[in-house]
Design an enzyme around this catalytic site. Sequence first.
Site, PDB file in Angstrom:
ATOM      1  N   CYS A   1       0.815  -1.226   0.000  1.00 41.70           N
ATOM      2  CA  CYS A   1       0.000   0.000   0.000  1.00 41.70           C
ATOM      3  C   CYS A   1       0.847   1.273   0.000  1.00 41.70           C
ATOM      4  CB  CYS A   1      -0.985  -0.011   1.163  1.00 41.70           C
ATOM      5  SG  CYS A   1      -0.232   0.023   2.809  1.00 41.70           S
TER       6      CYS A   1
ATOM      7  N   HIS B   1      -2.504   0.776   6.794  1.00 43.43           N
ATOM      8  CA  HIS B   1      -2.882   0.829   5.384  1.00 43.43           C
ATOM      9  C   HIS B   1      -3.058   2.283   4.955  1.00 43.43           C
ATOM     10  CE1 HIS B   1      -4.220  -0.999   1.683  1.00 43.43           C
ATOM     11  NE2 HIS B   1      -5.326  -0.280   1.676  1.00 43.43           N
TER      12      HIS B   1
ATOM     13  N   HIS C   1      -5.873   2.014  -4.083  1.00 47.60           N
ATOM     14  CA  HIS C   1      -4.873   1.499  -3.136  1.00 47.60           C
ATOM     15  C   HIS C   1      -4.435   0.121  -3.574  1.00 47.60           C
ATOM     16  CE1 HIS C   1      -7.864  -1.159  -0.849  1.00 47.60           C
ATOM     17  NE2 HIS C   1      -8.579  -0.549  -1.781  1.00 47.60           N
TER      18      HIS C   1
END
Length: 194
Positions: A94, A148, A164
């Site tokens: 990510c 994340h 993402h």
Amino acid sequence: MELIKVIIRDKLFYVVLVIIAAVSSAMNFNESNNADLLAEYYQSEKVIDTLDIESEEEKQVLGMTLRDSLVQYAMTLQGRPYKYAGKGPEVFDCSGFTCYVYKRFNVQLPASSTLQSKFGAETATKDVQKGDLLIFKSPTTGVNRVGHVGLVVSNANGKINFIHSSTRRGVIVDSLNHKHYKARYLGARRVLTD
């Protein structure tokens, strides 16, 4: 016999010195005569400008901003697989994905989602714009820390979409309203100041 061994050894020493000097001289010659090629090779990747427009005013007239270009480029990476510590261009984690996209536009982000969660300016969710970062908790149950990050694609009437690198699906666009992401959402960061 001992004298011959000394002479051979000494001559070998001089031969090695001559070879080293020749190689060093050739390298210096190559470096000085090909400096422009080396500089071009080692330069960082250039900004991708999909419209090939020179001035910022022309971009504004056509409605193309840095944010638009950033998101447009990020969208071209959809489908690339996830890989832990992947920094691109073929695989991403990510934070590797957000770093890679921003780097194409000469903006350096910190390498991890934790550091990216402190980078730029805190932004209210309702005010997020294209290119802003969305920060999420780790998906691991019981882990209550940043784990994340994604990049805002759009914010239309409170419906926020982001791109993402998902651990299971690779680079993909999702909605912040999805229960999986809404439950883990921690906040937004503005990197671009325009």
